[in-house]
Design a protein around this motif. Structure first.
Motif, PDB file in Angstrom:
ATOM      1  N   ALA A 226     -14.855  25.610 -17.217  1.00 35.38           N
ATOM      2  CA  ALA A 226     -15.267  24.918 -18.445  1.00 35.38           C
ATOM      3  C   ALA A 226     -15.699  25.929 -19.508  1.00 35.38           C
ATOM      4  O   ALA A 226     -15.342  25.819 -20.685  1.00 35.38           O
ATOM      5  N   GLN A 227     -16.422  26.948 -19.074  1.00 37.63           N
ATOM      6  CA  GLN A 227     -16.906  27.964 -20.012  1.00 37.63           C
ATOM      7  C   GLN A 227     -15.721  28.725 -20.631  1.00 37.63           C
ATOM      8  O   GLN A 227     -15.706  28.996 -21.831  1.00 37.63           O
TER       9      GLN A 227
ATOM     10  N   GLY B  66     -12.267  27.523 -27.649  1.00 41.30           N
ATOM     11  CA  GLY B  66     -12.368  26.466 -28.672  1.00 41.30           C
ATOM     12  C   GLY B  66     -12.163  25.049 -28.193  1.00 41.30           C
ATOM     13  O   GLY B  66     -12.147  24.120 -28.997  1.00 41.30           O
ATOM     14  N   ALA B  67     -11.996  24.842 -26.883  1.00 35.10           N
ATOM     15  CA  ALA B  67     -11.763  23.484 -26.386  1.00 35.10           C
ATOM     16  C   ALA B  67     -13.089  22.764 -26.141  1.00 35.10           C
ATOM     17  O   ALA B  67     -14.143  23.387 -26.075  1.00 35.10           O
ATOM     18  N   TYR B  68     -13.006  21.455 -26.023  1.00 37.81           N
ATOM     19  CA  TYR B  68     -14.150  20.674 -25.549  1.00 37.81           C
ATOM     20  C   TYR B  68     -14.102  20.649 -24.029  1.00 37.81           C
ATOM     21  O   TYR B  68     -13.017  20.654 -23.446  1.00 37.81           O
ATOM     22  N   MET B  69     -15.251  20.614 -23.421  1.00 30.75           N
ATOM     23  CA  MET B  69     -15.256  20.615 -21.959  1.00 30.75           C
ATOM     24  C   MET B  69     -16.491  19.905 -21.424  1.00 30.75           C
ATOM     25  O   MET B  69     -17.439  19.626 -22.144  1.00 30.75           O
ATOM     26  N   GLN B  70     -16.428  19.636 -20.137  1.00 32.74           N
ATOM     27  CA  GLN B  70     -17.557  19.032 -19.426  1.00 32.74           C
ATOM     28  C   GLN B  70     -17.439  19.521 -17.983  1.00 32.74           C
ATOM     29  O   GLN B  70     -16.329  19.563 -17.451  1.00 32.74           O
ATOM     30  N   ALA B  71     -18.525  19.915 -17.381  1.00 38.34           N
ATOM     31  CA  ALA B  71     -18.483  20.341 -15.983  1.00 38.34           C
ATOM     32  C   ALA B  71     -19.764  19.936 -15.299  1.00 38.34           C
ATOM     33  O   ALA B  71     -20.851  20.127 -15.843  1.00 38.34           O
ATOM     34  N   PHE B  72     -19.623  19.365 -14.109  1.00 39.07           N
ATOM     35  CA  PHE B  72     -20.818  18.940 -13.379  1.00 39.07           C
ATOM     36  C   PHE B  72     -20.491  18.778 -11.909  1.00 39.07           C
ATOM     37  O   PHE B  72     -19.408  18.359 -11.556  1.00 39.07           O
TER      38      PHE B  72
ATOM     39  N   ALA C 183     -12.755  27.552 -21.055  1.00 39.97           N
ATOM     40  CA  ALA C 183     -12.118  26.632 -22.006  1.00 39.97           C
ATOM     41  C   ALA C 183     -12.939  26.563 -23.294  1.00 39.97           C
ATOM     42  O   ALA C 183     -12.387  26.567 -24.405  1.00 39.97           O
ATOM     43  N   PHE C 184     -14.249  26.523 -23.148  1.00 40.21           N
ATOM     44  CA  PHE C 184     -15.149  26.479 -24.316  1.00 40.21           C
ATOM     45  C   PHE C 184     -14.915  27.686 -25.214  1.00 40.21           C
ATOM     46  O   PHE C 184     -14.848  27.575 -26.432  1.00 40.21           O
TER      47      PHE C 184
ATOM     48  N   LEU D 153     -17.958  25.252 -13.472  1.00 38.97           N
ATOM     49  CA  LEU D 153     -18.637  25.660 -14.711  1.00 38.97           C
ATOM     50  C   LEU D 153     -17.900  26.809 -15.401  1.00 38.97           C
ATOM     51  O   LEU D 153     -17.755  26.815 -16.624  1.00 38.97           O
TER      52      LEU D 153
ATOM     53  N   ARG E  30     -16.054  11.840 -24.171  1.00 35.92           N
ATOM     54  CA  ARG E  30     -17.117  10.833 -24.178  1.00 35.92           C
ATOM     55  C   ARG E  30     -17.369  10.243 -22.800  1.00 35.92           C
ATOM     56  O   ARG E  30     -18.443   9.739 -22.536  1.00 35.92           O
ATOM     57  N   ILE E  31     -16.365  10.295 -21.946  1.00 37.90           N
ATOM     58  CA  ILE E  31     -16.530   9.676 -20.624  1.00 37.90           C
ATOM     59  C   ILE E  31     -17.595  10.441 -19.833  1.00 37.90           C
ATOM     60  O   ILE E  31     -17.665  11.670 -19.903  1.00 37.90           O
TER      61      ILE E  31
END
Lengths: 400, 196
Positions: B30-31, B37-43, B33-34, B27, B67-68
């Motif tokens: 990802a934060q 200004g980037a897009y991110m996903q973390a789980f 990176a966010f 997380l 999108r994935i």
């Protein structure tokens, strides 16, 4: 002014509720939607909202309290998942038939047994016929957007029905994502004040709600729920248009992705639609005319519009994250029914991802390959298949 | 928007044990990176949440919307927070041949190459020791996170360090004394990662 934020699906749902600032939230925590009432109760404790938070002893009571509050004239919201939604069952029908505009977020999760906390759509699909409008969300962004629009849809006098906003448990509810949110004032202005025509606490115009309704009128009242659902189709589009003006984000009854000239297409709900888009892009780059239809409105289902959107497709796979044992998946049943008058189209059903079994791009590629085969041979050998299940007859042996 | 130096989406898989902070690290990256200004996903992959049980978590970073929505099967970067997992969990499963394997261990990259048979780039970092020295406990996730940024070069190092300080100040607002230790661990990790 839109604000760029990083939130999980549950955080996005709770944040939308904070901006909506409903009169009453009654909820009971259940995985994976627990964080929604948890965060919301913090907003209440911090004085960031004016809502009355009712901590109840079960989901049956949660929905009962929501019904009482909504009938009294309060803007009312809640959230649940899985067994919680199942425990609300009888109250769901009462909320809908009393025409109460309650908005509930559902972080979709499998139903027991066997006991499982992960995502599939068995919970909300079981509530399909309860009279609730159902909106499905691919991402945290869509969940946020749907919750705000749901308030307007539910409260529109032409509709006056409760709305369930569904997102995938864990996959969406617990994943941190990048999204854009509105300013509080923009949300307030968009949803407006809730002033119902009739409500129980209106001493100037006393009414009865939810009385006994036997052979003489029950049937007429149920028929009115159908009319309300019919009206909702138009209302959902009107509100989506207004929301697009505000946010630039386009919503409709469903999203068409590379569908207009597609030979083969997948129909799938929620987060898997995002994964399918990646596969569609890949297939398109190889010159394969693949497309996707992602329903947003499942109840009411926009039959005519779906018929038109799929009419030129040669083969369709409808993917269901819920099963009806001894029959077909619920989404498939609707889609094939809608397409009945189109004799040229072949439609198959894939049951996938039950209990949170992960579905990756390779699984979806297999579905599109199957469709290509159907187009080539003109033959469907098996209408209902199981994707990624570890047994004979499955498409893939699960790798331990 | 061009914020990360990665041409395409970068997929990172974290292997750790319950309690070591694999989820938090996924997380936090990802934060970070966010915030530039980037897009991110973390789980994380949620399972029975037991201290010491193998845990997998995932981070995606991209200049485009992501999108994935599936687990990561062919990661670009594999981060092993607990080296005792090697041999128990197939940590390099699906790892791209030209990918990166980063392991928390006092040993050299050559040793890890031999152990795993992985032919791509291998880096090691003694994150547990750094955490013990600087934070006062075995919290290897902060130094591992810094090592990931160092070996992948996906984020501007200076901005990353600044963002992390801000994040730590927010996260540990009630015990600010741990911020300095975490920042020292972060900076040391960026210097001490082996295999560069």
């Amino acid at each position: 002014m839109a604000k760029r934020v990083s939130l999980s699906g549950n955080e996005a749902a709770a944040f939308a509720m904070k901006q909506i600032d409903p009169d009453v939230v009654a909820a009971y925590p259940i995985t994976p939607s627990t964080e929604i009432p948890q965060y919301f109760s913090q907003f209440v404790a911090n004085g960031e909202v004016n809502s009355e938070f009712v901590a109840v002893e079960s989901e049956h009571s949660a929905m009962s309290a929501c019904i009482g509050a909504s009938a009294a004239g309060a803007r009312t919201m809640t959230a649940t998942s899985s067994q919680g939604l199942a425990l609300m069952w009888e109250m769901l029908y009462i909320a809908a038939s009393m025409r109460l505009p309650i908005v509930m977020t559902v972080a979709n999760r499998a139903l027991s047994g066997p006991i499982n906390i992960h995502n599939d759509h068995s919970d909300s699909m079981g509530a399909r016929d309860s009279g609730w409008i159902q909106l499905y969300s691919e991402s945290a962004q869509e969940a946020y957007d749907n919750i705000i629009q749901a308030i307007r849809i539910a409260e529109d006098p032409r509709v006056s029905l409760p709305v369930m906003v569904c997102m995938d448990g864990f996959i969406t509810s617990h994943a941190l994502e990048t999204l854009e949110v509105l300013e509080d004032e923009e949300v307030k202005k968009f949803i407006g004040e809730y002033n119902p025509d009739d409500f129980l606490l209106n001493a100037d115009h006393p009414i009865a709600m939810g009385p006994l309704d036997l052979q003489s009128y029950y049937f007429e009242h149920k028929r009115q729920e159908q009319d309300a659902m019919d009206n909702a189709k138009q209302v959902i589009l009107e509100i989506a248009e207004e929301y697009e003006k505000l946010t630039g984000r386009k919503y409709s009854h469903f999203e068409k992705y590379a569908l207009d000239d597609a030979d083969i297409a997948v129909v799938v709900l929620n987060s898997t639609a995002g994964t399918a888009k990646v596969v569609v892009d890949d297939l398109r780059s190889q010159g394969i005319k693949a497309g996707l239809l992602k329903p947003r409105t499942f109840r009411p289902i926009p039959g005519k519009e779906i018929f038109d959107a799929l009419k030129n497709v040669k083969a369709v796979a409808v993917m269901d994250k819920a099963d009806s044992f001894g029959a077909y998946g619920p989404l498939f049943t609707d889609i094939r029914n809608i397409m009945f008058d189109n004799k040229d189209i072949k439609i198959v059903n894939y049951i996938y991802g039950l209990g949170g079994r992960d579905v990756g791009t390779k699984d979806i590629e297999m579905v599109y390959n199957d469709l290509m085969d159907i187009v080539k041979t003109g033959k469907v050998y098996e209408v209902k298949k199981y994707l990624g299940v570890r047994e004979k007859g499955g498409e893939e042996v699960w790798q331990l | 928007m061009s914020t990360t130096t990665a041409a395409k989406m970068l997929e990172i898989r974290w292997h750790g044990r319950g309690g070591q902070g694999a989820k938090t690290a996924s997380l936090l990256l990802a934060q970070a990176a966010f915030e530039i200004g980037a897009y991110m996903q973390a789980f994380p992959e949620y399972g029975p949440e037991r201290m010491g049980a193998p845990v997998t978590a995932y981070t995606r970073i991209s200049n485009e919307p992501i999108r994935i929505h599936s687990n990561i099967y062919e990661p670009d970067v594999e981060v092993v927070i607990d080296p005792t997992l090697i041999g128990i969990v197939d940590v390099t499963s699906g790892l791209k041949e030209d990918g990166i394997l980063l392991v928390n261990t006092p040993k050299d990259p050559e040793y890890v190459k031999e152990k795993t048979g992985f032919k791509g780039k291998v880096y090691t970092i003694d994150a547990s020791q750094i955490a013990l020295d600087e934070i006062g406990g075995n919290f290897p996730n902060t130094p591992m996170l810094a090592a990931v940024v160092k070996v992948t070069g996906i984020l501007d190092e200076q901005k990353f360090v600044e963002n992390m300080e801000g994040n730590f100040r927010k996260k540990f607002a009630h015990k600010l004394q741990v911020v300095d230790g975490n920042m020292r661990a972060l900076k040391r990790a960026m210097q001490e990662v082996k295999g560069l």
